[in-house]
Design an enzyme around this catalytic site. Structure first.
Site, PDB file in Angstrom:
ATOM      1  N   LYS A   1     -18.215  82.246 -26.873  1.00 13.24           N
ATOM      2  CA  LYS A   1     -17.566  81.326 -25.921  1.00 13.24           C
ATOM      3  C   LYS A   1     -16.391  82.000 -25.200  1.00 13.24           C
ATOM      4  CE  LYS A   1     -17.530  78.156 -29.309  1.00 13.24           C
ATOM      5  NZ  LYS A   1     -18.531  78.781 -30.189  1.00 13.24           N
ATOM      6  N   ILE A   2     -15.508  82.637 -25.957  1.00 14.16           N
ATOM      7  CA  ILE A   2     -14.320  83.224 -25.322  1.00 14.16           C
ATOM      8  C   ILE A   2     -14.695  84.472 -24.514  1.00 14.16           C
ATOM      9  CG2 ILE A   2     -12.084  84.343 -25.775  1.00 14.16           C
ATOM     10  CD1 ILE A   2     -11.876  82.488 -28.280  1.00 14.16           C
TER      11      ILE A   2
ATOM     12  N   HIS B   1      -0.115  85.999 -32.509  1.00 16.67           N
ATOM     13  CA  HIS B   1      -1.306  85.138 -32.651  1.00 16.67           C
ATOM     14  C   HIS B   1      -1.082  83.774 -31.980  1.00 16.67           C
ATOM     15  CE1 HIS B   1      -5.058  84.509 -35.320  1.00 16.67           C
ATOM     16  NE2 HIS B   1      -5.128  83.750 -34.239  1.00 16.67           N
TER      17      HIS B   1
ATOM     18  N   THR C   1      -7.387  90.031 -28.882  1.00 21.28           N
ATOM     19  CA  THR C   1      -6.913  88.655 -29.080  1.00 21.28           C
ATOM     20  C   THR C   1      -7.809  87.956 -30.103  1.00 21.28           C
ATOM     21  OG1 THR C   1      -8.216  87.932 -27.184  1.00 21.28           O
ATOM     22  CG2 THR C   1      -5.874  88.349 -26.783  1.00 21.28           C
ATOM     23  N   SER C   2      -8.550  88.743 -30.894  1.00 22.66           N
ATOM     24  CA  SER C   2      -9.499  88.102 -31.809  1.00 22.66           C
ATOM     25  C   SER C   2      -8.975  88.070 -33.243  1.00 22.66           C
ATOM     26  CB  SER C   2     -10.853  88.786 -31.718  1.00 22.66           C
ATOM     27  OG  SER C   2     -11.812  87.992 -32.364  1.00 22.66           O
ATOM     28  N   ARG C   3      -9.116  89.169 -33.975  1.00 22.77           N
ATOM     29  CA  ARG C   3      -8.555  89.261 -35.324  1.00 22.77           C
ATOM     30  C   ARG C   3      -8.054  90.686 -35.532  1.00 22.77           C
ATOM     31  NH1 ARG C   3      -8.244  84.644 -35.149  1.00 22.77           N
ATOM     32  NH2 ARG C   3      -9.020  83.031 -36.553  1.00 22.77           N
TER      33      ARG C   3
ATOM     34  N   ASP D   1      -2.543  90.516 -29.728  1.00 28.47           N
ATOM     35  CA  ASP D   1      -2.055  89.179 -30.081  1.00 28.47           C
ATOM     36  C   ASP D   1      -2.252  88.942 -31.576  1.00 28.47           C
ATOM     37  OD1 ASP D   1      -1.071  86.508 -29.527  1.00 28.47           O
ATOM     38  OD2 ASP D   1      -3.116  85.810 -29.876  1.00 28.47           O
TER      39      ASP D   1
ATOM     40  N   GLU E   1      -0.684  90.446 -40.288  1.00 29.92           N
ATOM     41  CA  GLU E   1       0.161  89.415 -39.666  1.00 29.92           C
ATOM     42  C   GLU E   1       0.530  88.269 -40.611  1.00 29.92           C
ATOM     43  OE1 GLU E   1      -2.709  88.199 -36.590  1.00 29.92           O
ATOM     44  OE2 GLU E   1      -2.727  86.225 -37.493  1.00 29.92           O
TER      45      GLU E   1
ATOM     46  N   CYS F   1     -15.047  89.368 -31.050  1.00 34.23           N
ATOM     47  CA  CYS F   1     -15.974  89.124 -32.174  1.00 34.23           C
ATOM     48  C   CYS F   1     -15.215  88.445 -33.307  1.00 34.23           C
ATOM     49  CB  CYS F   1     -16.482  90.440 -32.755  1.00 34.23           C
ATOM     50  SG  CYS F   1     -17.294  91.494 -31.594  1.00 34.23           S
ATOM     51  N   PRO F   2     -15.938  87.735 -34.172  1.00 34.91           N
ATOM     52  CA  PRO F   2     -15.269  87.223 -35.372  1.00 34.91           C
ATOM     53  C   PRO F   2     -15.027  88.369 -36.346  1.00 34.91           C
ATOM     54  CG  PRO F   2     -17.616  86.735 -35.443  1.00 34.91           C
ATOM     55  CD  PRO F   2     -17.372  87.388 -34.111  1.00 34.91           C
TER      56      PRO F   2
ATOM     57  N   ASP G   1     -22.864  92.729 -27.957  1.00 35.62           N
ATOM     58  CA  ASP G   1     -22.893  91.630 -28.924  1.00 35.62           C
ATOM     59  C   ASP G   1     -24.021  91.918 -29.902  1.00 35.62           C
ATOM     60  OD1 ASP G   1     -21.760  88.434 -28.764  1.00 35.62           O
ATOM     61  OD2 ASP G   1     -23.474  88.828 -30.083  1.00 35.62           O
TER      62      ASP G   1
HETATM   63  P1  NAI Z   1     -18.065  82.684 -30.828  1.00 35.88           P
HETATM   64  O1  NAI Z   1     -18.654  82.463 -32.183  1.00 35.88           O
HETATM   65  O2  NAI Z   1     -18.440  81.783 -29.719  1.00 35.88           O
HETATM   66  O3  NAI Z   1     -18.399  84.187 -30.355  1.00 35.88           O
HETATM   67  C1  NAI Z   1     -18.373  85.293 -31.199  1.00 35.88           C
HETATM   68  C2  NAI Z   1     -19.392  86.300 -30.687  1.00 35.88           C
HETATM   69  O4  NAI Z   1     -19.299  87.469 -31.499  1.00 35.88           O
HETATM   70  C3  NAI Z   1     -20.848  85.797 -30.805  1.00 35.88           C
HETATM   71  O5  NAI Z   1     -21.505  85.967 -29.573  1.00 35.88           O
HETATM   72  C4  NAI Z   1     -21.442  86.654 -31.890  1.00 35.88           C
HETATM   73  O6  NAI Z   1     -22.831  86.916 -31.714  1.00 35.88           O
HETATM   74  C5  NAI Z   1     -20.620  87.925 -31.761  1.00 35.88           C
HETATM   75  N1  NAI Z   1     -20.693  88.737 -32.966  1.00 35.88           N
HETATM   76  C6  NAI Z   1     -20.745  88.351 -34.263  1.00 35.88           C
HETATM   77  N2  NAI Z   1     -20.843  89.413 -35.076  1.00 35.88           N
HETATM   78  C7  NAI Z   1     -20.857  90.506 -34.279  1.00 35.88           C
HETATM   79  C8  NAI Z   1     -20.968  91.898 -34.521  1.00 35.88           C
HETATM   80  N3  NAI Z   1     -21.106  92.385 -35.775  1.00 35.88           N
HETATM   81  N4  NAI Z   1     -20.956  92.734 -33.463  1.00 35.88           N
HETATM   82  C9  NAI Z   1     -20.852  92.240 -32.195  1.00 35.88           C
HETATM   83  N5  NAI Z   1     -20.768  90.930 -31.898  1.00 35.88           N
HETATM   84  C10 NAI Z   1     -20.765  90.072 -32.933  1.00 35.88           C
HETATM   85  O7  NAI Z   1     -16.487  82.711 -31.037  1.00 35.88           O
HETATM   86  P2  NAI Z   1     -15.344  82.504 -29.943  1.00 35.88           P
HETATM   87  O8  NAI Z   1     -15.023  81.071 -29.828  1.00 35.88           O
HETATM   88  O9  NAI Z   1     -15.726  83.255 -28.722  1.00 35.88           O
HETATM   89  O10 NAI Z   1     -14.106  83.211 -30.684  1.00 35.88           O
HETATM   90  C11 NAI Z   1     -14.121  84.604 -30.935  1.00 35.88           C
HETATM   91  C12 NAI Z   1     -12.982  84.959 -31.860  1.00 35.88           C
HETATM   92  O11 NAI Z   1     -11.729  84.756 -31.203  1.00 35.88           O
HETATM   93  C13 NAI Z   1     -12.864  84.090 -33.120  1.00 35.88           C
HETATM   94  O12 NAI Z   1     -13.752  84.536 -34.142  1.00 35.88           O
HETATM   95  C14 NAI Z   1     -11.419  84.271 -33.497  1.00 35.88           C
HETATM   96  O13 NAI Z   1     -11.339  85.356 -34.401  1.00 35.88           O
HETATM   97  C15 NAI Z   1     -10.733  84.649 -32.193  1.00 35.88           C
HETATM   98  N6  NAI Z   1      -9.750  83.635 -31.757  1.00 35.88           N
HETATM   99  C16 NAI Z   1      -8.438  84.014 -31.568  1.00 35.88           C
HETATM  100  C17 NAI Z   1      -7.484  83.101 -31.159  1.00 35.88           C
HETATM  101  C18 NAI Z   1      -6.058  83.485 -30.890  1.00 35.88           C
HETATM  102  O14 NAI Z   1      -5.202  82.592 -30.777  1.00 35.88           O
HETATM  103  N7  NAI Z   1      -5.748  84.749 -30.749  1.00 35.88           N
HETATM  104  C19 NAI Z   1      -7.836  81.690 -30.962  1.00 35.88           C
HETATM  105  C20 NAI Z   1      -9.249  81.412 -31.115  1.00 35.88           C
HETATM  106  C21 NAI Z   1     -10.149  82.357 -31.523  1.00 35.88           C
END
Ligand code: NAI
Length: 336
Positions: A153-154, A291, A228-230, A254, A259, A201-202, A173
């Protein structure tokens, strides 16, 4: 219905969360403390608990199960901090709270632009009434290729924004979506071509340190890394070495591997013991934030609404496929 919320700091989220709980008749208990074995007893009598980012390991999950907890609802998207496998074994359901992806995508754009146009240096100079120009040349977005890792999504919203700036977008991906209109590339190829690499990615066993010394060695000299992920997607020591050797031109973080003990508290009077973070913050070409990419009023409202909706659905025993978190393997099977 009774829910106990941990890490419930009476900051921005409270008005939204309390409004929905009140409207829907949910009794809310809370503490500002993060969940630990020592304060797990606070959840006694609450079948539903809600948490933020603190580690909930197997021992804590077991303690919550012993206390009768049936559901752990995360007031955020990533759930890497919870031992989901152990929770599932003990019959505890887990939910997350997907919310508007724009907040993180916008913030990622801001970090990228600030870095490319050297805004940290410009602001620092201006604070000293130094209005000179040498050394702060930027680059134009339309000449750059951005590599987006993780097109969920992001990642997708961010890719779309980048396209709007005329950037060339390469994507990677584990489960590429052929219908997305994105140009997918193998990881080495993306590393080789991208001027900016943005992580979406997560955090899983597979993605931990996906940006390590070997990955950095294959990148373009001067590459800008945006995370901005983890934090643990990036091997911080390798990142610092890349910055030191000038292979990496800039980094925007971020999130940070270590952290948990630092972010979300006022440490302005403290001496920061984490030398790695101190070093990163001291580098003029690194931007660190705590974060907070999610921190918009829309997202906070969304999180509260989704969390409360999860609680009600789970309470009624209804399925909630979009917010119920499965063990990592099960999740992969669902997507493939
Ligand atoms: P999402 O689940 O919609 O997208 C994650 C994407 O990563 C999916 O398309 C998935 O197929 C892909 N993925 C999974 N394993 C993978 C791998 N081994 N190699 C490559 N791609 C892989 O999640 P969304 O909503 O896009 O969020 C992504 C991340 O953003 C979250 O997991 C979270 O860690 C981080 N996040 C950070 C925030 C912040 O405040 N900095 C706030 C919200 C989310």
């Amino acid at each position: 219905m009774k829910v106990f919320a941990y890490s419930y700091r009476k900051f921005d989220e409270a008005p939204y969360f309390e409004k929905y709980c009140k409207e829907l008749g949910i009794e809310l208990g809370y503490t500002e403390e993060d969940p630990t074995l020592e304060n797990a007893h606070l959840a006694a009598g609450y079948p539903y608990i809600s948490i933020l980012l603190t580690r909930v390991d197997a021992a804590l999950v077991e303690e919550f199960a012993r206390l009768g907890v049936k559901m752990i609802s995360n007031r955020l998207i990533g759930v890497d901090h919870v031992d989901v496998k152990r929770a599932k074994e003990l019959g505890i359901r887990i939910s997350n709270a997907p919310y508007s992806s724009n907040c993180v995508a916008d913030y990622t754009l801001m970090l990228m632009l600030m870095s490319i146009r050297r805004m940290r240096q410009i602001l620092r100079r201006n604070e000293m009434n130094d209005f000179t120009l040498p050394g702060i040349q930027g680059m134009e977005m339309a000449n750059l290729t951005v590599g987006v890792l993780g097109t969920g999504k992001i990642g997708r919203v961010f890719a779309e924004i980048c396209r709007g700036f005329g950037m060339r977008v390469l994507a990677y991906d584990k489960f590429p979506d052929p219908g997305s209109g994105l140009c997918y590339a193998a990881l080495p190829e993306l590393f080789h071509q991208a001027d900016v690499i943005s992580l979406h990615c997560p955090l899983t066993d597979e993605t931990q340190h996906m940006i390590d010394a070997a990955a950095i060695a294959g990148m373009k000299p001067g590459v800008v890394i945006v995370n901005t992920s983890r934090g643990a997607l990036v091997d911080t020591e390798a990142l610092i070495e890349g910055l030191r050797s000038r292979k990496i031109g800039a980094a925007c973080l971020d999130v940070y591997e270590e952290e948990a003990e630092l972010f979300y508290e006022d440490r302005s009077e403290a001496i920061i013991e984490d030398d790695t973070l101190v070093r990163l913050i001291a580098m003029p070409n690194v931007i660190v934030s705590s974060h907070q990419a999610f921190l918009t009023k829309e997202a906070l409202n969304n999180i509260a609404a989704v969390t409360v909706d999860n609680l009600l659905k789970f309470g009624r025993g209804e399925p909630s496929p979009d917010t119920e978190v499965c063990a990592p393997k099960e999740q992969d099977q669902r997507r493939s």
